[in-house]
Design a protein around this motif. Structure first.
Motif, PDB file in Angstrom:
ATOM      1  N   MET A  83       0.815  -1.204   0.000  1.00 21.23           N
ATOM      2  CA  MET A  83       0.000   0.000   0.000  1.00 21.23           C
ATOM      3  C   MET A  83       0.851   1.256   0.000  1.00 21.23           C
ATOM      4  SD  MET A  83      -2.963  -1.270  -0.207  1.00 21.23           S
ATOM      5  CE  MET A  83      -3.911   0.237  -0.027  1.00 21.23           C
ATOM      6  N   PHE A  84       1.929   1.228   0.781  1.00 18.86           N
ATOM      7  CA  PHE A  84       2.846   2.364   0.816  1.00 18.86           C
ATOM      8  C   PHE A  84       4.177   1.889   1.392  1.00 18.86           C
ATOM      9  CE2 PHE A  84       0.776   2.359   4.920  1.00 18.86           C
ATOM     10  CZ  PHE A  84       1.809   2.589   5.813  1.00 18.86           C
ATOM     11  N   SER A  85       5.215   2.673   1.142  1.00 19.62           N
ATOM     12  CA  SER A  85       6.540   2.354   1.665  1.00 19.62           C
ATOM     13  C   SER A  85       7.218   3.649   2.091  1.00 19.62           C
ATOM     14  CB  SER A  85       7.392   1.655   0.594  1.00 19.62           C
ATOM     15  OG  SER A  85       8.710   1.436   1.053  1.00 19.62           O
ATOM     16  N   ILE A  86       7.643   3.689   3.318  1.00 20.59           N
ATOM     17  CA  ILE A  86       8.355   4.853   3.849  1.00 20.59           C
ATOM     18  C   ILE A  86       9.800   4.441   4.095  1.00 20.59           C
ATOM     19  CG2 ILE A  86       8.577   6.365   5.863  1.00 20.59           C
ATOM     20  CD1 ILE A  86       5.513   6.392   6.010  1.00 20.59           C
ATOM     21  N   GLU A  87      10.728   5.142   3.453  1.00 21.10           N
ATOM     22  CA  GLU A  87      12.146   4.823   3.569  1.00 21.10           C
ATOM     23  C   GLU A  87      12.867   5.977   4.242  1.00 21.10           C
ATOM     24  OE1 GLU A  87      13.739   3.324  -0.233  1.00 21.10           O
ATOM     25  OE2 GLU A  87      11.651   3.141  -0.860  1.00 21.10           O
ATOM     26  N   ALA A  88      13.721   5.641   5.184  1.00 21.80           N
ATOM     27  CA  ALA A  88      14.320   6.650   6.063  1.00 21.80           C
ATOM     28  C   ALA A  88      15.141   7.684   5.298  1.00 21.80           C
ATOM     29  CB  ALA A  88      15.179   5.969   7.126  1.00 21.80           C
ATOM     30  N   GLU A  89      15.734   7.296   4.171  1.00 24.52           N
ATOM     31  CA  GLU A  89      16.616   8.240   3.475  1.00 24.52           C
ATOM     32  C   GLU A  89      15.852   9.234   2.611  1.00 24.52           C
ATOM     33  OE1 GLU A  89      17.933   6.073  -0.667  1.00 24.52           O
ATOM     34  OE2 GLU A  89      19.113   5.651   1.130  1.00 24.52           O
ATOM     35  N   LYS A  90      14.595   8.940   2.311  1.00 29.10           N
ATOM     36  CA  LYS A  90      13.830   9.816   1.430  1.00 29.10           C
ATOM     37  C   LYS A  90      13.510  11.132   2.130  1.00 29.10           C
ATOM     38  CE  LYS A  90      13.835   6.730  -1.824  1.00 29.10           C
ATOM     39  NZ  LYS A  90      12.713   5.909  -2.236  1.00 29.10           N
ATOM     40  N   TYR A 130      19.160   5.143   9.263  1.00 37.60           N
ATOM     41  CA  TYR A 130      18.371   4.218  10.068  1.00 37.60           C
ATOM     42  C   TYR A 130      16.953   4.748  10.217  1.00 37.60           C
ATOM     43  CZ  TYR A 130      22.781   2.048  11.443  1.00 37.60           C
ATOM     44  OH  TYR A 130      23.985   1.407  11.429  1.00 37.60           O
ATOM     45  N   VAL A 131      16.007   3.846  10.348  1.00 37.55           N
ATOM     46  CA  VAL A 131      14.627   4.247  10.612  1.00 37.55           C
ATOM     47  C   VAL A 131      14.578   4.995  11.940  1.00 37.55           C
ATOM     48  CG1 VAL A 131      12.321   3.375  11.111  1.00 37.55           C
ATOM     49  CG2 VAL A 131      13.643   2.366   9.271  1.00 37.55           C
ATOM     50  N   SER A 132      13.827   6.098  11.964  1.00 38.25           N
ATOM     51  CA  SER A 132      13.736   6.931  13.160  1.00 38.25           C
ATOM     52  C   SER A 132      12.327   6.879  13.738  1.00 38.25           C
ATOM     53  CB  SER A 132      14.072   8.388  12.803  1.00 38.25           C
ATOM     54  OG  SER A 132      13.050   8.935  11.975  1.00 38.25           O
ATOM     55  N   ILE A 133      12.170   7.455  14.912  1.00 39.70           N
ATOM     56  CA  ILE A 133      10.847   7.561  15.515  1.00 39.70           C
ATOM     57  C   ILE A 133       9.909   8.339  14.589  1.00 39.70           C
ATOM     58  CG2 ILE A 133       9.536   8.540  17.432  1.00 39.70           C
ATOM     59  CD1 ILE A 133      11.050   6.014  18.135  1.00 39.70           C
ATOM     60  N   ASP A 191       5.208   8.429  10.965  1.00 43.48           N
ATOM     61  CA  ASP A 191       4.675   8.580   9.615  1.00 43.48           C
ATOM     62  C   ASP A 191       3.906   7.335   9.192  1.00 43.48           C
ATOM     63  OD1 ASP A 191       5.681  11.136   9.325  1.00 43.48           O
ATOM     64  OD2 ASP A 191       7.496  10.481   8.269  1.00 43.48           O
ATOM     65  N   VAL A 192       4.466   6.172   9.502  1.00 39.10           N
ATOM     66  CA  VAL A 192       3.784   4.914   9.170  1.00 39.10           C
ATOM     67  C   VAL A 192       2.450   4.833   9.894  1.00 39.10           C
ATOM     68  CG1 VAL A 192       3.880   2.412   9.420  1.00 39.10           C
ATOM     69  CG2 VAL A 192       5.900   3.656   8.645  1.00 39.10           C
ATOM     70  N   MET A 193       2.440   5.134  11.191  1.00 38.60           N
ATOM     71  CA  MET A 193       1.201   5.068  11.957  1.00 38.60           C
ATOM     72  C   MET A 193       0.150   6.012  11.378  1.00 38.60           C
ATOM     73  SD  MET A 193       2.896   4.826  15.771  1.00 38.60           S
ATOM     74  CE  MET A 193       1.322   5.000  16.624  1.00 38.60           C
ATOM     75  N   GLY A 194       0.606   7.148  10.848  1.00 37.68           N
ATOM     76  CA  GLY A 194      -0.322   8.093  10.254  1.00 37.68           C
ATOM     77  C   GLY A 194      -0.962   7.597   8.970  1.00 37.68           C
ATOM     78  N   GLU A 195      -0.315   6.631   8.310  1.00 37.37           N
ATOM     79  CA  GLU A 195      -0.864   6.068   7.078  1.00 37.37           C
ATOM     80  C   GLU A 195      -1.856   4.929   7.339  1.00 37.37           C
ATOM     81  OE1 GLU A 195      -0.260   6.765   3.788  1.00 37.37           O
ATOM     82  OE2 GLU A 195       1.006   8.500   4.236  1.00 37.37           O
ATOM     83  N   LEU A 196      -1.896   4.413   8.572  1.00 36.25           N
ATOM     84  CA  LEU A 196      -2.726   3.250   8.879  1.00 36.25           C
ATOM     85  C   LEU A 196      -4.163   3.664   9.161  1.00 36.25           C
ATOM     86  CD1 LEU A 196      -0.299   1.301  11.258  1.00 36.25           C
ATOM     87  CD2 LEU A 196      -0.684   0.903   8.824  1.00 36.25           C
ATOM     88  N   ASP A 197      -5.103   2.906   8.618  1.00 37.27           N
ATOM     89  CA  ASP A 197      -6.520   3.146   8.895  1.00 37.27           C
ATOM     90  C   ASP A 197      -6.999   2.374  10.115  1.00 37.27           C
ATOM     91  OD1 ASP A 197      -6.811   4.813   6.662  1.00 37.27           O
ATOM     92  OD2 ASP A 197      -7.134   3.090   5.348  1.00 37.27           O
ATOM     93  N   ALA A 198      -6.247   1.374  10.544  1.00 34.59           N
ATOM     94  CA  ALA A 198      -6.652   0.541  11.680  1.00 34.59           C
ATOM     95  C   ALA A 198      -5.415  -0.071  12.298  1.00 34.59           C
ATOM     96  CB  ALA A 198      -7.617  -0.550  11.217  1.00 34.59           C
TER      97      ALA A 198
END
Length: 517
Positions: free
Chosen positions: A1-8, A16-19, A24-31
């Motif tokens: 559905m989507f991909s969030i990459e730390a360097e973008k 490295y993935v940050s808080i 950001d990922v949690m904001g994309e989730l509907d549930a």
């Protein structure tokens, strides 16, 4: 559905993935999700690297029994936890994203910094390691760049993360394929036995090409010899040990080496070859999620789109007094590109993986060598780096001999005309991306407009990013980049911004444009 990459979004490459990324990922989730996955990744020589931990499946291992599945909680909901090894996640990424139907038997090749191995996948998706063919092929490959680069510490255990990609560009300059006696000794050190740092070479001070510099012609010759030698190690193994006519899926960072991907096709050993656009470690996260889905549903296949990143953030404002601003018109933009302007191009969601495929790109006309020079100056990178072409699918065979879709810029093709100097590498090849009306409608329409003006449905396409950082994804950064890196302007989501102080744009505007808004 989507991909969030730390360097973008202009963060440093290989971040490295940050808080902030997690939020950001949690904001994309509907549930609340059903499962949270963690890939296996630990530094060498750590206990967890070999054995994992109670929360991490470790680096190596391909069996299902090596995965971790626990019950857990997240945001007051019951959420399962899953971890798959780094090695297994690469295999699952390549198979799960491939067009091969569930139940297809095939081979897999994972070659990256650490792993260099072939696997067999059966109809039940049981993965069997056939052989570790060559440990650390990616690290061995990048290390040669450091030998010739005077700035690289010869006692450094690993190459810089960007060096392998640069060596790929230099290898194309090679004009001979037979090593000298001293080069044969160096090849033996680099390829035989365990991986070692350069300072372990017995006669390093007399090594060929030591600190020769990246412009040295003989070093560039050897770069091509070394590149072919690494591929030949894997090719010889495949010829001797694999059944002909099976499909092959490829993953790991070496899967981004377009020359090697093309060589695999040319061998004729496999019925088809698939390389995901996220062959590097950004695909490992996707592979871990595929593995979790496979455990919970018995389905290892996913639907996906390469344009599944985050949408461009244009809420900020720019000083419009610096720009002539127009509503986007493909004909007008095509005229500007044909007139020599170099423009940033941001549209929709950014691409997953490291390749700019027309949503976070810098575009230019493909005809003149000086355009390639200027593009590398804009990007603050070495002049030996090639610029890739993006081409209408229905013109790919005419200009590049490509008779198939090549949507992810993963293979090289040989240019069939001298007219495309800016996108033709020194050895006559091009790292081609093809575009159709369905794969990228906005870019397709621009290419059609450019063809109507020039006769060529081809443009220069290189990534829109600050040097050493991921794709630009917000208007503030793009405004700064245009000024600091001397872009003539940029186009975002239906609006074109042309820098009034750009001499190229001034010359174009004085003879062409009338009454800018």
């Amino acid at each position: 559905m989507f991909s969030i990459e730390a360097e973008k979004d202009s963060n440093y490459r290989y971040s490295y993935v940050s808080i902030a990324n997690v939020l950001d990922v949690m904001g994309e989730l509907d549930a609340v999700p059903d499962v949270i996955c963690m890939g296996g990744w630990w530094l060498r020589d750590h206990h967890e690297y070999l054995h994992g931990s109670h929360r991490n499946a470790g680096y190596r291992g391909v069996s299902r029994s090596g995965t971790i599945f626990d019950k857990g909680r997240f945001l007051r909901g019951k959420v399962d936890y899953f971890s798959s090894s780094h090695e297994r996640s690469h295999v699952l990424c390549a198979f799960g994203m491939s067009p091969l139907p569930k139940g297809t038997s095939c081979y897999a090749l994972v070659w990256e910094g650490e792993i260099g191995a072939f696997y067999e996948i059966d109809a039940e998706l049981n993965i069997t390691l056939i052989s570790d063919v060559l440990a650390q092929p990616g690290n061995r490959y990048g290390l040669l760049y450091g030998l010739a680069d005077p700035s690289f510490p010869k006692d450094g255990p690993y190459p810089r993360a960007s060096d392998a990609g640069k060596l790929m560009a230099l290898a194309s300059f090679s004009k001979r394929d037979v090593p000298t006696r001293k080069e044969k000794e160096l090849l033996g050190f680099l390829l035989d036995g365990p991986y070692r740092k350069l300072s372990d070479y017995d006669d390093l001070s007399q090594a060929p090409h030591l600190n020769a510099g990246l412009e040295d012609a003989e070093f560039r010759n050897f770069a091509g010899i070394f590149s072919d030698a690494i591929f030949d190690v894997f090719h010889r193994f495949a010829e001797a040990n694999l059944k002909r006519g099976m499909p092959l899926v490829i993953s790991g960072g070496c899967g981004l080496n377009c020359d090697w991907n093309s060589k695999w096709r040319e061998t004729g050993l496999f019925s088809e070859i698939f390389v995901p656009p996220v062959a590097n470690d950004s695909g490992s996260a996707i592979g871990t999620a595929i593995d979790a889905q496979f455990r919970l549903t018995a389905n290892p296949k996913i639907e996906w789109n390469v344009y599944s990143g985050v949408g461009f953030q244009s809420q900020s404002t720019v000083d419009n007094s610096k720009y002539d601003v127009f509503e986007k018109d493909d004909g007008m933009i095509a005229d500007m590109l044909a007139g020599g302007l170099i423009l940033g191009w941001a549209h929709g969601r950014y691409e997953i993986g490291p390749r700019a495929l027309g949503n976070r790109s810098i575009l230019a006309a493909p005809f003149e060598e000086r355009t390639r020079v200027r593009l590398n100056e804009i990007k603050h990178r070495e002049q030996f780096r090639p610029i890739a072409p993006v081409c209408l699918r229905d013109e790919a065979e005419k200009w590049f001999g490509c008779d198939r879709d090549s949507p992810h810029m993963l293979y090289t093709y040989r240019a069939k005309t001298d007219a495309l100097s800016a996108v033709t590498h020194v050895n006559g090849t091009a790292r081609l991306q093809t575009v159709t009306a369905s794969s990228n409608p906005a870019l397709h329409d621009l290419l059609v407009a450019f063809r109507s003006r020039t006769g060529y449905g081809v443009l220069c396409n290189t990534s829109l990013n600050f040097n050493g950082k991921g794709f630009i994804n917000n208007l503030t950064d793009l405004d700064a980049y245009a000024t600091e890196h001397s872009l003539d302007g940029f186009v975002i989501e239906g609006r074109a911004y042309l820098r009034k102080d750009s001499k190229t744009y001034q010359a174009y505007a004085s003879s062409t444009l009338r009454n800018p808004d």
